[in-house]
Design a protein around this motif. Structure first.
Motif, PDB file in Angstrom:
ATOM      1  N   LYS A 249      33.877  69.914  58.540  1.00 37.40           N
ATOM      2  CA  LYS A 249      33.086  69.957  57.307  1.00 37.40           C
ATOM      3  C   LYS A 249      33.978  69.768  56.088  1.00 37.40           C
ATOM      4  O   LYS A 249      33.611  69.078  55.122  1.00 37.40           O
ATOM      5  N   LEU A 250      35.177  70.363  56.122  1.00 35.46           N
ATOM      6  CA  LEU A 250      36.109  70.249  55.007  1.00 35.46           C
ATOM      7  C   LEU A 250      36.519  68.795  54.795  1.00 35.46           C
ATOM      8  O   LEU A 250      36.605  68.316  53.663  1.00 35.46           O
ATOM      9  N   GLN A 252      34.773  66.178  55.459  1.00 34.55           N
ATOM     10  CA  GLN A 252      33.640  65.495  54.842  1.00 34.55           C
ATOM     11  C   GLN A 252      33.574  65.787  53.347  1.00 34.55           C
ATOM     12  O   GLN A 252      33.319  64.892  52.533  1.00 34.55           O
ATOM     13  N   MET A 253      33.810  67.042  52.976  1.00 33.82           N
ATOM     14  CA  MET A 253      33.804  67.423  51.561  1.00 33.82           C
ATOM     15  C   MET A 253      34.916  66.700  50.797  1.00 33.82           C
ATOM     16  O   MET A 253      34.733  66.276  49.655  1.00 33.82           O
ATOM     17  N   ARG A 254      36.077  66.543  51.441  1.00 30.90           N
ATOM     18  CA  ARG A 254      37.184  65.853  50.785  1.00 30.90           C
ATOM     19  C   ARG A 254      36.853  64.384  50.558  1.00 30.90           C
ATOM     20  O   ARG A 254      37.191  63.805  49.523  1.00 30.90           O
ATOM     21  N   THR A 256      33.881  63.130  50.117  1.00 29.18           N
ATOM     22  CA  THR A 256      32.946  63.082  49.000  1.00 29.18           C
ATOM     23  C   THR A 256      33.665  63.259  47.683  1.00 29.18           C
ATOM     24  O   THR A 256      33.413  62.558  46.700  1.00 29.18           O
ATOM     25  N   ARG A 257      34.621  64.183  47.659  1.00 33.26           N
ATOM     26  CA  ARG A 257      35.355  64.460  46.409  1.00 33.26           C
ATOM     27  C   ARG A 257      36.256  63.291  46.030  1.00 33.26           C
ATOM     28  O   ARG A 257      36.463  63.007  44.860  1.00 33.26           O
ATOM     29  N   GLY A 307      31.155  74.851  44.385  1.00 32.89           N
ATOM     30  CA  GLY A 307      31.526  74.646  45.772  1.00 32.89           C
ATOM     31  C   GLY A 307      32.895  74.033  45.969  1.00 32.89           C
ATOM     32  O   GLY A 307      33.386  73.981  47.102  1.00 32.89           O
ATOM     33  N   ASP A 308      33.521  73.554  44.881  1.00 30.03           N
ATOM     34  CA  ASP A 308      34.882  73.024  45.002  1.00 30.03           C
ATOM     35  C   ASP A 308      35.848  74.118  45.429  1.00 30.03           C
ATOM     36  O   ASP A 308      35.728  75.277  45.030  1.00 30.03           O
ATOM     37  N   THR A 451      32.763  78.640  43.696  1.00 30.72           N
ATOM     38  CA  THR A 451      33.953  77.806  43.511  1.00 30.72           C
ATOM     39  C   THR A 451      35.196  78.666  43.716  1.00 30.72           C
ATOM     40  O   THR A 451      35.210  79.842  43.343  1.00 30.72           O
ATOM     41  N   THR A 467      39.542  71.421  48.961  1.00 32.38           N
ATOM     42  CA  THR A 467      38.999  70.068  48.883  1.00 32.38           C
ATOM     43  C   THR A 467      39.784  69.209  47.898  1.00 32.38           C
ATOM     44  O   THR A 467      39.802  67.989  48.022  1.00 32.38           O
TER      45      THR A 467
END
Length: 593
Positions: A249-250, A252-254, A256-257, A307-308, A451, A467
């Protein structure tokens, strides 16, 4: 197997009303690289002091080969009564030679003339390292050596220990440090000491196999009480598996970021929808901060969304704390602007652990003396909440002063994570924590809805949690990188290699190295090629240990696990021989000028 240089047989120690551990056997070889692993409170620091001969055991016999010099690097150096750091380094009957201490201090970047009373935690730690290394040990005992060190100092210490020709035992929460350096593991668990000839990279797989075997044995005996004793270990096993899912999941978040960060690393969002604007919690625009003539932060822009997980890294003095204070509104910039969302409600967990008064009881810290605690809107019994943070419920009545440093840090995390908040600020949260608590902290951060801002020198922890990484190099410029510590290093590598190449081109001598050193053809060839070969071997060991770290590997293929462990041992022997050969040649080069 060569005879050990230090042994402790049938070791036993009484603590309080019972035995802390008993019937332990420890043997340290001439070039052992041992990781000492165990939960906070298991007795790791006590065991290290017993091996050093600082504490007396209640049972057992300590044997030391005559002439072997054992040096202990304490976790908290005592600088009482010494005016300067130099006085501390050169104190005692076995004080190091001043010129050797100064040489190491220069490399480590510590001014030994600094007054002890005003020295920071990082300066005190550096001074303790200078003292220990300059004493020319044969066996080096290191208790959390990376605490309070910045990344540059940690990497310097790693390089020194790679070249060290003696033996060492190290207690550390720094997974990267342990993985890079250790070849064998001592596991102190529930009063027992196990040894495995696998470095820390294979530790998780080993412990999973041990726990699985114990659980099967308990179930066969139908011993409910024994099974209950394993609630923590089953929780740890499940937590590690859940954290593997969190890593996916991390990533995926990276990704996106990364799409929201401009190509120049200025962190300009590529999306400006109303939905994103409502999620914005901190906005820094063209921020500059100076102290006197020095520009600490220069023209920095960043948008932080809900959420960051933001990691802040850099050398001591590079401006990490200043940046953190700017982003939380504690101080104002000299130029530019920082805007905070009106609904921002932060919890700051600092390095000082000010809330942990020694005379207070655990129940008072957690629940103001009561039986129940509100955990982000959910009411929980204090005993149950203690179990969630890996404490025995009976500790509710214990005084803070009786807890280890790691247990105090864990209790503070339990207290602060219970509070309602949407911003969490963690300043060196991994100091003093054991590896199981780090797994837990990773899980809690992953589940946190708000955050998170993290200042840390723990490379593995950053790679598993953040992230976005903000990297400071002391020039005032801040790199903004989607990802963790390794992603930041990868971005910086082309720049640093370019600088090194330019410096080498300017300073390279006209005469060839061979003519200057007068080494034989074979010696010169080994001198030139061995560093590359050593790196290849290290990469292979790291790759194989990563395979051993797979918790399913041992269960699926025990024979393959054993073969790979043996191959790693053989590779380490080859690496040792290569390192010794290169060191001998390097001494010749130095002697020949």
């Amino acid at each position: 197997m060569a005879a050990p240089v230090l042994s402790f047989e049938d070791l036993g120690v009484i603590q309080g009303s019972g035995w802390l551990f008993r019937h332990l056997d420890i043997h340290v070889g001439q070039r052992d690289r041992l990781a000492l692993i165990g939960r906070n409170g298991a007795g790791k620091s006590t065991l290290l002091k017993l091996i050093a001969g600082i504490l007396d055991s209640d049972e057992g016999r300590r044997t030391l080969v005559p002439g072997t010099h054992v040096v202990y690097l304490e976790q908290e150096p005592d600088l009482t009564g010494v005016p300067t750091l130099r006085d501390y380094v050169l104190s005692g009957n076995d004080a190091p030679q001043p010129h050797e201490a100064e040489a190491i201090a220069d490399q480590l970047g510590i001014d030994l003339s600094r007054e002890s009373a005003t020295a920071s935690g990082g300066e005190r730690r550096r001074a303790a390292i200078v003292r220990a290394l300059a004493m020319n040990p044969d066996v080096l005992l290191l208790d959390e050596p990376t605490n309070h060190l910045d990344l540059a100092a940690i990497e310097w210490l790693e390089d020194w220990l790679k070249r060290f020709t003696g033996a060492f035992i190290v207690i550390s929460h720094d997974r990267t440090f342990l993985t890079r350096l250790t070849r064998s593991t001592l596991w102190l668990d529930r009063g027992n000491l196990r040894r495995n000839e696998v470095g820390f990279g294979g530790f998780d797989a080993w412990t999973e196999a041990v726990y699985a075997e114990e659980t099967r044995a308990a179930e066969k005996l139908d011993a409910k009480l024994k099974i209950e004793e394993h609630w923590l270990h089953r929780g740890v096993t499940a937590r590690r598996k859940r954290n593997q899912g969190r890593l996916e999941k991390l990533h995926q978040m990276r990704a996106t970021r990364a799409a929201m960060i401009g190509p120049q690393g200025a962190a300009k969002l590529g999306i400006a929808s109303d939905d994103v604007k409502t999620k914005e919690v901190i906005k820094a625009e063209h921020v500059t901060k100076r102290y006197g003539d020095r520009t600490v932060i220069k023209d920095f822009s960043l948008k932080v969304t809900r959420g960051d997980r933001i990691g802040i890294v850099g050398a001591n003095g590079a401006g990490k704390t200043t940046l953190l204070r700017l982003l939380t509104g504690e101080i104002q910039p000299d130029e530019g602007e920082v805007k905070l969302a009106r609904t921002l409600d932060g919890v700051i967990i600092d390095q000082q652990r000010r809330l942990m008064a020694p005379e207070k009881r655990v129940r008072e810290v957690l629940a103001d003396g009561g039986d129940w605690i509100d955990v982000r809107g959910v009411r929980k019994h204090v005993h149950g909440y203690l179990k969630e943070f890996l404490f025995d419920p009976s500790l509710a009545e214990a005084r803070i002063g009786t807890l280890s440093g790691g247990e105090r840090s864990r209790l503070l995390l339990a207290r602060e994570f219970a509070r309602e908040s949407n911003l969490l600020v963690l300043d060196e949260p991994t100091n003093d924590l054991d590896l199981e608590t780090l797994d837990l902290l990773q899980e809690v951060i992953g589940d946190y809805d708000g955050t998170v801002l993290i200042v840390s020198h723990d490379r593995d922890f950053l790679d598993r949690t953040v992230t976005v990484t903000l990297g400071l190099d002391g020039s005032g410029t801040i790199d903004v990188v989607a990802g963790g510590y390794e992603d930041w290093v990868a971005k910086r590598k082309p720049r640093t290699e370019g600088k090194k190449a330019a410096t080498k081109a300017i300073s390279a001598p006209a005469a060839p190295v061979q003519a200057r050193t007068k080494l034989s053809y074979k010696d010169q060839r080994d001198y030139d090629l061995l560093p590359g070969r050593i790196e290849e071997i290290e990469a292979g060991i790291a790759r194989d240990e990563a395979r051993l770290a797979d918790p399913d590997f041992y269960a699926k293929d025990p024979a393959g696990f054993a073969r790979l462990s043996a191959a790693i041992g053989k590779a380490r022997e080859e690496k040792d021989e290569a390192e010794m050969r290169w060191l001998e040649l390097a001494e010749q080069v130095e002697a020949l000028g």
